[in-house]
Write a protein that holds these residues in place. Structure first.
Motif, short mmCIF file in Angstrom:
data_model
loop_
_atom_site.label_atom_id
_atom_site.label_comp_id
_atom_site.label_asym_id
_atom_site.label_seq_id
_atom_site.Cartn_x
_atom_site.Cartn_y
_atom_site.Cartn_z
N UNK A 50 4.94 0.34 1.31
CA UNK A 50 5.93 0.49 0.24
C UNK A 50 6.74 1.77 0.43
N UNK A 51 8.07 1.64 0.40
CA UNK A 51 8.90 2.85 0.48
C UNK A 51 9.64 3.06 -0.84
N UNK A 52 10.93 2.71 -0.88
CA UNK A 52 11.67 2.96 -2.12
C UNK A 52 11.43 1.87 -3.16
N UNK A 53 11.12 0.68 -2.71
CA UNK A 53 10.97 -0.43 -3.65
C UNK A 53 9.73 -1.26 -3.31
N UNK A 54 9.14 -1.86 -4.34
CA UNK A 54 7.99 -2.73 -4.06
C UNK A 54 8.46 -4.11 -3.59
N UNK A 55 9.74 -4.42 -3.81
CA UNK A 55 10.29 -5.67 -3.30
C UNK A 55 10.22 -5.67 -1.76
N UNK A 56 9.79 -6.78 -1.18
CA UNK A 56 9.57 -6.79 0.27
C UNK A 56 10.77 -7.26 1.09
N UNK A 57 11.80 -7.74 0.42
CA UNK A 57 12.93 -8.34 1.15
C UNK A 57 13.56 -7.39 2.17
N UNK A 58 13.85 -6.10 1.81
CA UNK A 58 14.46 -5.21 2.82
C UNK A 58 13.57 -5.04 4.06
N UNK A 64 0.86 -1.19 0.00
CA UNK A 64 0.00 0.00 0.00
C UNK A 64 0.90 1.24 0.00
N UNK A 65 0.37 2.35 -0.51
CA UNK A 65 1.17 3.57 -0.61
C UNK A 65 1.27 4.27 0.75
N UNK A 66 2.38 4.99 0.94
CA UNK A 66 2.56 5.69 2.22
C UNK A 66 1.45 6.70 2.48
N UNK A 67 0.85 7.23 1.40
CA UNK A 67 -0.28 8.17 1.57
C UNK A 67 -1.44 7.50 2.29
#
Ligand SMILES: [Mg+2]
Length: 279
Positions: free
Chosen positions: A183-191, A155-158
């Motif tokens: 979601x922040x910088x990437x849609x990948x969830x690994x970080x 989901x978007x930070x907004x």
């Protein structure tokens, strides 16, 4: 020309004008209908999948089955795991795993419009996503067992505040900033997974999209996704609990449409038909 003959000619001329103008009007109308008919509807293809999620008792049964299985696994893990390790946690996705967004998808069909970020943000701000069957009971049971829950969602930070409100509306535990990673910088969830893994023993992952479980599924073709599922087959129902989502997902964007986002409606229609496997 005699007067009656002149009148007759004028009458015939008027009849002709009227006749051909009618034909023109009719043809224009037919052309218009043809144009409308020739451009494929953007969302018609997804009617069946939204109906299934909203009406099929089999959808509810599958959701209960997934949460029941997660519950059995948790009981096993709690009995087997040794004390002294990091505290236990469960990582879960939100959309189509905890909250049901089928009303958003139904609206796209009703208005025959494509998905876009602004529409999604507006929908999420309404705080109208309803619980996936069995989810409230499961996550509150997890909390009662002393296991924490982390919501890792794209989901978007907004929508951070509205997501917290939507989860709290249905009494989900741990609905706070420390446990929700959007979601922040990437849609990948690994970080984001790794942030949790640094301090917790993550015993289960819940999601409707393969990237909810492991980053090796990110941005992969249909063939590769299926190969990877085969290579991890022992993890499904054990560490990875999968929820049904026929409405959307990487199976469609990365899989059916090969990760390309600028197909026209007509191209998408042709791709879908071409990928059907018949006999
Ligand atoms: Mg999801």
């Amino acid at each position: 020309m005699h007067y009656p003959a002149l009148l007759s000619s004028i009458f015939l001329l008027l009849v002709n004008i009227l006749f051909y103008s009618c034909i023109d009007v009719r043809n224009t109308s037919e052309d218009h209908n043809k144009t409308v008919k020739d451009s494929p509807s953007l969302r018609e293809y997804s009617v069946q999948s939204v109906l299934w999620q909203q009406h099929a008792a089999e959808y509810r049964a599958l959701a209960y089955q997934a949460f029941n299985l997660a519950g059995y696994r948790l009981e096993d893990i709690l009995q087997q795991e040794q004390q002294g390790k990091k505290p236990m946690a469960i990582i879960t996705d939100i959309d189509e795993t905890v909250l049901d967004n089928s009303r958003f998808n139904a609206k796209l069909i009703e208005e025959d419009v494509a998905y876009n970020k602004e529409r999604w943000i507006k929908w999420a701000k309404q705080i109208n996503a309803e619980p996936v069957p069995g989810s409230q009971e499961f996550f509150n049971h997890v909390k009662d067992k002393g296991v924490e829950v982390f919501y890792i969602s794209n989901r978007f930070k907004a929508n951070k505040a509205s997501t917290v409100k939507n989860l709290r509306k249905y009494d989900y535990p741990y609905a706070d900033s420390a446990h929700i990673f959007l979601k922040d910088t990437t849609s990948g969830k690994q970080p984001r997974h790794e942030k949790v893994l640094a301090n917790y023993n993550v015993v289960l992952y819940l999601g409707d999209n393969l990237s909810d479980f492991h980053s090796s599924f990110d941005d992969k073709s249909t063939q590769k996704r299926n190969q990877l599922v085969g290579s991890m087959k022992n993890k499904f129902g054990k560490k990875f609990i999968v929820f049904p989502n026929p409405m959307y997902g990487a199976w469609e964007t990365d899989g059916i449409y090969d990760g390309k986002y600028d197909w026209t409606a007509a191209e998408k229609d042709s791709i879908r038909k071409a990928k059907l496997k018949a006999y």
